[in-house]
Design a protein around this motif. Structure first.
Motif, PDB file in Angstrom:
ATOM      1  N   PRO A 137      -0.344 -61.425  11.140  1.00 42.48           N
ATOM      2  CA  PRO A 137       0.263 -61.556   9.817  1.00 42.48           C
ATOM      3  C   PRO A 137       0.558 -60.216   9.138  1.00 42.48           C
ATOM      4  O   PRO A 137       1.493 -60.116   8.366  1.00 42.48           O
ATOM      5  CB  PRO A 137      -0.785 -62.340   9.025  1.00 42.48           C
ATOM      6  CG  PRO A 137      -2.079 -62.082   9.717  1.00 42.48           C
ATOM      7  CD  PRO A 137      -1.745 -61.859  11.165  1.00 42.48           C
ATOM      8  N   LYS A 138      -0.249 -59.174   9.403  1.00 40.51           N
ATOM      9  CA  LYS A 138      -0.068 -57.935   8.646  1.00 40.51           C
ATOM     10  C   LYS A 138       0.422 -56.807   9.548  1.00 40.51           C
ATOM     11  O   LYS A 138      -0.073 -55.698   9.493  1.00 40.51           O
ATOM     12  CB  LYS A 138      -1.384 -57.551   7.960  1.00 40.51           C
ATOM     13  CG  LYS A 138      -1.660 -58.403   6.726  1.00 40.51           C
ATOM     14  CD  LYS A 138      -3.010 -58.093   6.123  1.00 40.51           C
ATOM     15  CE  LYS A 138      -4.028 -59.150   6.506  1.00 40.51           C
ATOM     16  NZ  LYS A 138      -5.400 -58.785   6.183  1.00 40.51           N
ATOM     17  N   ALA A 139       1.404 -57.124  10.392  1.00 43.09           N
ATOM     18  CA  ALA A 139       1.836 -56.142  11.388  1.00 43.09           C
ATOM     19  C   ALA A 139       3.326 -55.833  11.299  1.00 43.09           C
ATOM     20  O   ALA A 139       3.916 -55.327  12.250  1.00 43.09           O
ATOM     21  CB  ALA A 139       1.482 -56.652  12.786  1.00 43.09           C
ATOM     22  N   ASP A 140       3.930 -56.129  10.148  1.00 45.56           N
ATOM     23  CA  ASP A 140       5.380 -55.948  10.039  1.00 45.56           C
ATOM     24  C   ASP A 140       5.810 -54.506  10.276  1.00 45.56           C
ATOM     25  O   ASP A 140       6.789 -54.254  10.976  1.00 45.56           O
ATOM     26  CB  ASP A 140       5.877 -56.418   8.666  1.00 45.56           C
ATOM     27  CG  ASP A 140       5.916 -57.941   8.586  1.00 45.56           C
ATOM     28  OD1 ASP A 140       5.831 -58.576   9.662  1.00 45.56           O
ATOM     29  OD2 ASP A 140       6.016 -58.477   7.472  1.00 45.56           O
ATOM     30  N   ASN A 141       5.065 -53.539   9.700  1.00 44.09           N
ATOM     31  CA  ASN A 141       5.515 -52.152   9.888  1.00 44.09           C
ATOM     32  C   ASN A 141       5.315 -51.697  11.332  1.00 44.09           C
ATOM     33  O   ASN A 141       6.069 -50.879  11.837  1.00 44.09           O
ATOM     34  CB  ASN A 141       4.868 -51.192   8.877  1.00 44.09           C
ATOM     35  CG  ASN A 141       3.385 -51.027   9.083  1.00 44.09           C
ATOM     36  OD1 ASN A 141       2.723 -51.967   9.539  1.00 44.09           O
ATOM     37  ND2 ASN A 141       2.862 -49.861   8.760  1.00 44.09           N
ATOM     38  N   ALA A 142       4.314 -52.275  12.026  1.00 49.03           N
ATOM     39  CA  ALA A 142       4.118 -51.950  13.442  1.00 49.03           C
ATOM     40  C   ALA A 142       5.272 -52.505  14.273  1.00 49.03           C
ATOM     41  O   ALA A 142       5.822 -51.820  15.143  1.00 49.03           O
ATOM     42  CB  ALA A 142       2.790 -52.523  13.933  1.00 49.03           C
ATOM     43  N   GLY A 162      -0.628 -52.721  21.363  1.00 54.06           N
ATOM     44  CA  GLY A 162      -1.281 -53.495  20.316  1.00 54.06           C
ATOM     45  C   GLY A 162      -1.203 -52.818  18.966  1.00 54.06           C
ATOM     46  O   GLY A 162      -0.639 -51.724  18.828  1.00 54.06           O
ATOM     47  N   TYR A 163      -1.773 -53.494  17.986  1.00 57.29           N
ATOM     48  CA  TYR A 163      -1.807 -52.951  16.635  1.00 57.29           C
ATOM     49  C   TYR A 163      -3.146 -53.290  16.002  1.00 57.29           C
ATOM     50  O   TYR A 163      -3.648 -54.409  16.156  1.00 57.29           O
ATOM     51  CB  TYR A 163      -0.670 -53.533  15.796  1.00 57.29           C
ATOM     52  CG  TYR A 163      -0.716 -53.118  14.342  1.00 57.29           C
ATOM     53  CD1 TYR A 163      -0.573 -51.781  13.986  1.00 57.29           C
ATOM     54  CD2 TYR A 163      -0.907 -54.058  13.334  1.00 57.29           C
ATOM     55  CE1 TYR A 163      -0.635 -51.393  12.650  1.00 57.29           C
ATOM     56  CE2 TYR A 163      -0.960 -53.676  12.000  1.00 57.29           C
ATOM     57  CZ  TYR A 163      -0.821 -52.342  11.665  1.00 57.29           C
ATOM     58  OH  TYR A 163      -0.887 -51.961  10.352  1.00 57.29           O
ATOM     59  N   HIS A 164      -3.728 -52.301  15.330  1.00 51.82           N
ATOM     60  CA  HIS A 164      -4.957 -52.554  14.574  1.00 51.82           C
ATOM     61  C   HIS A 164      -4.589 -52.638  13.095  1.00 51.82           C
ATOM     62  O   HIS A 164      -4.145 -51.655  12.517  1.00 51.82           O
ATOM     63  CB  HIS A 164      -5.952 -51.414  14.804  1.00 51.82           C
ATOM     64  CG  HIS A 164      -7.293 -51.672  14.182  1.00 51.82           C
ATOM     65  ND1 HIS A 164      -7.448 -52.042  12.858  1.00 51.82           N
ATOM     66  CD2 HIS A 164      -8.547 -51.631  14.699  1.00 51.82           C
ATOM     67  CE1 HIS A 164      -8.730 -52.202  12.592  1.00 51.82           C
ATOM     68  NE2 HIS A 164      -9.425 -51.965  13.692  1.00 51.82           N
ATOM     69  N   PRO A 165      -4.748 -53.810  12.470  1.00 50.16           N
ATOM     70  CA  PRO A 165      -4.396 -53.950  11.050  1.00 50.16           C
ATOM     71  C   PRO A 165      -5.196 -52.984  10.171  1.00 50.16           C
ATOM     72  O   PRO A 165      -6.218 -52.451  10.595  1.00 50.16           O
ATOM     73  CB  PRO A 165      -4.778 -55.401  10.730  1.00 50.16           C
ATOM     74  CG  PRO A 165      -4.871 -56.092  12.035  1.00 50.16           C
ATOM     75  CD  PRO A 165      -5.269 -55.052  13.041  1.00 50.16           C
ATOM     76  N   GLU A 166      -4.710 -52.801   8.943  1.00 46.14           N
ATOM     77  CA  GLU A 166      -5.354 -51.844   8.038  1.00 46.14           C
ATOM     78  C   GLU A 166      -6.600 -52.461   7.407  1.00 46.14           C
ATOM     79  O   GLU A 166      -6.623 -52.826   6.238  1.00 46.14           O
ATOM     80  CB  GLU A 166      -4.347 -51.390   6.981  1.00 46.14           C
ATOM     81  CG  GLU A 166      -3.227 -50.566   7.594  1.00 46.14           C
ATOM     82  CD  GLU A 166      -2.213 -50.095   6.571  1.00 46.14           C
ATOM     83  OE1 GLU A 166      -2.331 -50.481   5.391  1.00 46.14           O
ATOM     84  OE2 GLU A 166      -1.300 -49.345   6.958  1.00 46.14           O
ATOM     85  N   ASP A 167      -7.627 -52.589   8.215  1.00 48.40           N
ATOM     86  CA  ASP A 167      -8.877 -53.221   7.799  1.00 48.40           C
ATOM     87  C   ASP A 167      -9.994 -52.488   8.548  1.00 48.40           C
ATOM     88  O   ASP A 167     -10.043 -52.510   9.779  1.00 48.40           O
ATOM     89  CB  ASP A 167      -8.828 -54.706   8.177  1.00 48.40           C
ATOM     90  CG  ASP A 167     -10.158 -55.416   7.953  1.00 48.40           C
ATOM     91  OD1 ASP A 167     -11.181 -54.740   7.724  1.00 48.40           O
ATOM     92  OD2 ASP A 167     -10.170 -56.654   8.023  1.00 48.40           O
TER      93      ASP A 167
END
Ligand SMILES: [Zn+2]
Length: 261
Positions: A137-142, A162-167
């Motif tokens: 859900p929070k990966a749009d900029n990635a 992969g992507y690690h969300p800002e959390d």
């Protein structure tokens, strides 16, 4: 003490063990109303309200107050205060499985067990971050960055980017009941805070490239800060530190190819 269990035997023991039955030998468990899970008084802290949960689907347990959690092996290690090989033997005997004779492989030593654990932890994290990049859900900029850099769907899939969300506690939260903080530290996913108790995640807000070993297994990560994110970092690229499974000199940097794309 019998040593040298392979992963197959470990999984056989696990699948022959019913965690609810095992825990019930020590803790009185009740089914949670309307659910499949069980709850009881935690044996690891002075519990007044049942906060200790057992999840039959995942075959894991966790206390939501003192944060103890794990699988059947962790349970026996904690309750009987024994190292992993003895916990394995104990569960094998309980399941009436024949214990394999001495067999030397790289899971024999204490170091070998750490290796096996870390490989499983890294594999889990690769999948988690890959899912986050593809559908999180929070990966749009990635996803936007991936497009800008013209990294194709195939590249994303083949290199399992992969992507690690800002959390800052994402790994810790996602790993609850599955891996301990110590296992996450050993695998290079989190670090202990310098100024106070607790941990924080590595790779936060980064596009992540798995680093694979000569056998094609992910053993570490490289991560790149994303433009447009909220994470301030001096290091545009971040690589895992060396670990039981990650030796920089011997490891392939497959993601360099992806990075050059
Ligand atoms: Zn507890």
């Amino acid at each position: 003490m019998v040593q040298g269990f392979g992963d197959d035997f470990k999984e056989l023991v696990r699948s022959s063990t019913n965690l609810v039955d095992l825990v019930s030998e020590t803790v009185s468990l009740k089914p949670i109303h309307g659910g499949r899970d069980f709850v009881g008084l935690c044996p690891f802290h002075d519990d007044k309200n049942p906060s200790f949960h057992v999840y039959p689907d995942r075959q894991t347990y966790r206390c939501w107050v003192c944060d103890q959690g794990g699988d059947c092996f962790r349970w026996v290690m904690e309750m009987e205060k024994v190292p992993f090989p003895e916990a394995m033997e104990s569960l094998a005997r309980r399941a009436r499985l024949e214990i394999p004779k001495h067999k030397r492989d790289d899971a024999t030593s204490e170091n070998g067990h750490r290796k096996t654990d870390s490989l499983a932890v890294v594999e889990w994290a690769v999948n988690l971050m890959h899912q986050a990049l593809r559908a999180g859900p929070k990966a749009d900029n990635a996803r936007q960055y991936v497009k800008t850099r013209k990294l194709s769907e195939d590249t994303v899939r083949n290199f399992r980017l992969g992507y690690h969300p800002e959390d800052w506690n994402w790994f810790l939260e996602q790993a609850r009941g599955r891996f301990t903080p110590a296992q996450l530290v050993a695998a290079g996913l989190i670090q202990e805070r310098n100024n106070g108790p607790g941990y924080f995640d590595n790779l936060v807000g980064r596009l992540v490239f798995p680093i694979i070993d000569e056998r094609g297994r992910p053993v570490a990560f490289g991560g790149r800060v994303l433009p447009g994110g909220n994470i301030e970092s001096d290091a545009k690229y971040w690589n895992s530190l060396e670990s039981a499974i990650f030796h920089k000199r011997r490891t392939l940097y497959a993601f360099d190819r992806a990075r050059e794309t």
